[in-house]
Every structure is written in structure tokens, then in C-alpha cells.
Scaffold this motif. Structure first.
Motif, PDB file in Angstrom:
ATOM      1  N   ASP A  72       0.832  -1.212   0.000  1.00 25.75           N
ATOM      2  CA  ASP A  72       0.000   0.000   0.000  1.00 25.75           C
ATOM      3  C   ASP A  72       0.864   1.259   0.000  1.00 25.75           C
ATOM      4  O   ASP A  72       0.586   2.217  -0.734  1.00 25.75           O
ATOM      5  CB  ASP A  72      -0.943   0.017   1.200  1.00 25.75           C
ATOM      6  N   ARG A  73       1.927   1.267   0.801  1.00 25.70           N
ATOM      7  CA  ARG A  73       2.816   2.430   0.853  1.00 25.70           C
ATOM      8  C   ARG A  73       3.558   2.599  -0.474  1.00 25.70           C
ATOM      9  O   ARG A  73       3.701   3.721  -0.977  1.00 25.70           O
ATOM     10  CB  ARG A  73       3.807   2.310   2.008  1.00 25.70           C
ATOM     11  N   ALA A  74       4.027   1.491  -1.038  1.00 18.99           N
ATOM     12  CA  ALA A  74       4.753   1.554  -2.311  1.00 18.99           C
ATOM     13  C   ALA A  74       3.832   2.044  -3.430  1.00 18.99           C
ATOM     14  O   ALA A  74       4.230   2.891  -4.239  1.00 18.99           O
ATOM     15  CB  ALA A  74       5.343   0.190  -2.655  1.00 18.99           C
ATOM     16  N   LEU A  75       2.621   1.533  -3.474  1.00 19.14           N
ATOM     17  CA  LEU A  75       1.680   1.957  -4.505  1.00 19.14           C
ATOM     18  C   LEU A  75       1.348   3.441  -4.348  1.00 19.14           C
ATOM     19  O   LEU A  75       1.272   4.177  -5.335  1.00 19.14           O
ATOM     20  CB  LEU A  75       0.410   1.103  -4.453  1.00 19.14           C
ATOM     21  N   ALA A  76       1.185   3.893  -3.110  1.00 15.43           N
ATOM     22  CA  ALA A  76       0.930   5.317  -2.868  1.00 15.43           C
ATOM     23  C   ALA A  76       2.114   6.157  -3.362  1.00 15.43           C
ATOM     24  O   ALA A  76       1.920   7.211  -3.978  1.00 15.43           O
ATOM     25  CB  ALA A  76       0.669   5.570  -1.383  1.00 15.43           C
ATOM     26  N   LEU A  77       3.342   5.695  -3.135  1.00 19.05           N
ATOM     27  CA  LEU A  77       4.538   6.405  -3.591  1.00 19.05           C
ATOM     28  C   LEU A  77       4.590   6.441  -5.116  1.00 19.05           C
ATOM     29  O   LEU A  77       4.883   7.481  -5.712  1.00 19.05           O
ATOM     30  CB  LEU A  77       5.790   5.732  -3.023  1.00 19.05           C
ATOM     31  N   ILE A  78       4.299   5.314  -5.753  1.00 22.00           N
ATOM     32  CA  ILE A  78       4.275   5.239  -7.217  1.00 22.00           C
ATOM     33  C   ILE A  78       3.289   6.264  -7.768  1.00 22.00           C
ATOM     34  O   ILE A  78       3.601   7.020  -8.688  1.00 22.00           O
ATOM     35  CB  ILE A  78       3.904   3.809  -7.672  1.00 22.00           C
TER      36      ILE A  78
END
Length: 124
Positions: A72-78
Motif C-alpha cells: 500500500d505504501r509503495a503503490l501510494a509512492l508510485i
């Protein structure tokens, strides 16, 4: 099984930029660097070494297993950084993620053009 994955060298057009990209996306730890290598450490003690090779290199595929919260954090960063991403390796479903293999997954390119896959469950 007695073998464990220890490290890999990832060909990079800009090792420092690549290390920063992976550090943020994978929440990797800084590791001592030496010679031509800019190093990071991920889970299981695996060392990612970024270096510029002396020749052209073809893009590679690297898949990383993340827990749901990290995904979830990685997708938000992307999305925050406006990085192109796809639900499939053929890049036919832009801006989406997939729900295959009982997992969530996303594909994107790193700054040197390698294909990254982030998944929440192993295939096996």
C-alpha cells in the motif's frame, strides 16, 4: 534446501539515483558501499548492488515480495510520484494493479529501465 540468495548486481545508468529509488520504494536499509557499487540491503540480508557496467545492458526483471501494508505504501509512492505502472507485464493495463495468484501485484520500470514487479504473495 541449503542455498540462500545473497546479493545481485543491478546494472545502472546512475547508481546513486537507482539506490535512492529502490531505498524509497522497497524501504531498504543503507549498506556500506565500495568500489563501483552503491549498496542497499533488503529482507533476509540480501544485498542489492548498483553499478554502471562498461557496456550496454538489456533490461532485466526483478520481483519483490512485500507485505500488504508495504505494498500500500509503495503503490501510494508510485502514484504520488506519477510513475507509470501496469497490472500486467505486457503493459496493456496502465494505472492498474492485478489480483492474480491470491495476491496484489503491480509492474513498473526503474530509472535504468528494468522491469520491477511488486507482489504481496509468492507464486509458490
Amino acid at each position: 534446501m541449503t542455498a540462500h540468495f545473497n546479493h545481485t548486481i543491478i546494472a545502472s545508468t546512475d547508481p546513486g539515483r537507482m539506490a535512492a529509488f529502490y531505498r524509497d520504494l522497497l524501504e531498504a536499509e543503507e549498506a556500506p558501499s565500495w568500489g563501483p557499487f552503491t549498496n542497499l540491503q533488503i529482507g533476509g540480508g540480501v544485498l542489492l548492488q548498483f553499478a554502471t557496467p562498461p557496456m550496454e545492458f538489456p533490461p532485466q526483471h526483478y520481483a519483490y515480495l512485500l507485505d500488504d501494508a508495504h505494498f500500500d505504501r509503495a503503490l501510494a509512492l508510485i502514484r504520488e510520484r506519477g510513475l507509470e505502472h501496469w497490472a500486467d507485464p505486457q503493459r496493456s493495463q496502465p494505472g492498474e494493479i492485478n489480483a492474480e495468484h491470491g495476491s496484489r501485484g503491480v509492474y513498473l520500470l526503474d530509472p535504468s529501465g528494468h522491469y520491477l514487479e511488486l507482489i504481496t504473495r509468492p507464486y509458490l
